[in-house]
Design a protein around this motif. Sequence first.
Motif, PDB file in Angstrom:
ATOM      1  N   UNK A 139       3.680   8.496   0.867  1.00 25.36           N
ATOM      2  CA  UNK A 139       3.321   7.925  -0.417  1.00 25.36           C
ATOM      3  C   UNK A 139       4.251   6.854  -0.925  1.00 25.36           C
ATOM      4  N   UNK A 178       0.879  -1.171   0.000  1.00 28.07           N
ATOM      5  CA  UNK A 178       0.000   0.000   0.000  1.00 28.07           C
ATOM      6  C   UNK A 178       0.912   1.215   0.000  1.00 28.07           C
ATOM      7  N   UNK A 179       0.306   2.372  -0.205  1.00 27.14           N
ATOM      8  CA  UNK A 179       1.096   3.580  -0.139  1.00 27.14           C
ATOM      9  C   UNK A 179       1.111   4.071   1.297  1.00 27.14           C
ATOM     10  N   UNK A 180       2.283   4.483   1.766  1.00 28.51           N
ATOM     11  CA  UNK A 180       2.355   5.077   3.099  1.00 28.51           C
ATOM     12  C   UNK A 180       1.441   6.284   3.117  1.00 28.51           C
TER      13      UNK A 180
END
Lengths: 517, 242
Positions: free
Chosen positions: A24, A18-20
Amino acid sequence: MMNAQEYFANQEPAALMVLCCICGTAIPANPSNMCVNCIRSQVDITEGIPKQLTVQWCRGCNRYLQPPAHWVPAELESRELLTLCIKRIKGLNKVKLVDAGFVWTEPHSRRIKVKLTVQNEVFNGTILQQIFIVEFVVQTQMCDKCTRREAKDTWSAVAQVRQKVDHKRTFFYLEQLILKHNAHSQAVGVKSRPDGLDFFFANKSHCLKFIEFLQNVVALRTKSSEQLISQDDNNNTYNYKFTFSVEIVPLCRDDVLCLPMKTGAALGNIGPVVVVYKVSNLIHVIDPFTLNVQELSSHRYYNDPFRALASAKQLIRYTILDVIPVGPTRGKFILADVQLARDSDFGMNDTIFTTRTHLGNIFQPGDNALGYDLSTANFNEADLAALKGRGLPDVLLLRKVYPERKRKERKRHWRLRKLTVEEDDGPVRRMDVEREAHDYETFLEEIEEDKDMRSKINLYREPDAEQIMQRNKEEKAAQSMLDEGADDGDDDDEGDVGLEELLDDVDINQDEYDEDD
Amino acid sequence: MAVRTQFENSNEIGVFSKLTNAYCLVATGGRNMAAFEKELSDHIPVVNTSIAGCRIIGRLTVGNRKGLLLPNTATDQEMLHIRNSLPDSVVVQRVEERLSALGNCVVANDYVALIHPDLDRETEEIIADTLGVEVFRQTVAGQVLVGSYCSLSNQGGLVHPLTPVQEQDELSSLLQVPLVAGTVNRGSGVIGAGLVVNDWAAFVGLDTTATEISVIENIFKLSGAQPQTIVTEMRNSLIDTL
């Protein structure tokens, strides 16, 4: 689907990316869904932990302080020091400590750096691990023991133990008792004085405890006094030096007493002339003519103090000619009529004394004994007041003895420990030294003969105990042959100290830093 | 475009509201309607309501353009109010179901729906009829509460971050929309509670980071058509990252 499978094959299986949510970057999903750097920038798990602390160190003895009052000896970069430093850090109980170690610092820099690795839970379920350094500034502080040593003024309570008697047997015995029970463990020093010893303590309560111990083993009377050293008017605190004067009852074993009327009446009307046969915290007396046994407490003694009529130094030797048991017995005492003659009279004249004694079970005709010759003694009228005009007996028998042996070459297979006593400053007379040595020798002989006394003190074996015992046995056998059987039945009674009664003498270096302050 | 808002200081928008292409339901209280009305009232009716006296209407109801399903706890008064406020094309139906939090158990767009594996057959049929969708029993990321962990519109879908890639592909083929795993409200994985979306608008909690908003706008194809709005919107996002 085929394409998808190929797609999977090319990729790594753990692709839960996933994106942080903050920066990101693609990260594997974690409970907080933030990348490590973002978490680190948001939270600091070492927040509550102080990064700079102080630790106290004593120069004199190289010990570090563990509050409130315990000093721990430790070297730099040692395990004990690490434990000490970690214990001082507050806030470590909120995080989990994973690793700890030292970072090298210059020894003279007075700084200790400890590197800690901690873990803690942040947000919901994410565990973050962080490494940080805590710096300790070393402050010098003198520990209590070093201060006292430097000040040379160490005591605040003293127990002055005295016994106004011309021999030191009681004090030798007391010394052994104190050593056995380690009652002097809290004493800062011991000094020898004429007629007694001074015990110095740092604390009034330690001194009182010591005096209570003494009260349980000997009969004594105490008096206390205090001296104001300093006072603080703002706090109403006062600093005193306490002195306890402890006076031991001057009656010893083998003393002959003439009890004053009131004391005798209070003790079951025991006859005024009595013999002391045992001393503990009570004086045990026996009337040799009636076998009446009583105990005199120090309280009763000091109500009406008196001195002994005769004591051990006045004993002379007798030879028993005949023993006739009369009948009454009490425990190990048997009343008997004896006929005896002084050893000094042997060959000179035919003076024979007849008397009654309480030691009927010990004596056989032909034995040698020690007793008091009261026929030739002079006493004050006041001392004999209780007798009310009746006469004194001629002889009082005390102990049995064996023919003098050459003790000088005979080494003992056991020995005693001694207290470290500071000698009294003042002129030392040779007479006193000789007398003391003679008293000590007598004391050792008494120990050998008296099993009861032995049970109360500790005896230690010499390193080559067995050889010495062997040698002594041979000598004894040789001598008994020479004496032609004069000692036949007596070898067992002499009560040679058995090896099983001896303790191993471990030479512990009595360090100054034994106990805590 | 995605709008950040709060419902009485709570970031869980999806709990207190329900957004579809034809209408929007908002729970009563305070100035909550303001953000929704500003965005939506030009196009669709925005209705103030409660279900069974509770304000968690987003989790209790499920609906799309064609219909709305209410739990059996909804009172007659509320149902009447809703039916009156909504356009006639929307069928309002009450469902007798043991699992009454329909918003947690069912997620639907205008064509397809995912339901809790334990839902009754009857309820499944009602859903298919009222909402006019194809119904699939599925789990998302191993969780049975599909409505909480997945948010769906006609353009795309957002699922819980721990959903394995395989499952994402499977769901995507079932639902015929692109799916992505992401978070909302600063790393929260409960998508359905944090976000409401339809084909042209989305509302998220105030805590949502710019990255999350960009993911949402991407997958639900929300970025405004005009280039100017793109520029202004993107500039806002960029400033947020700083």
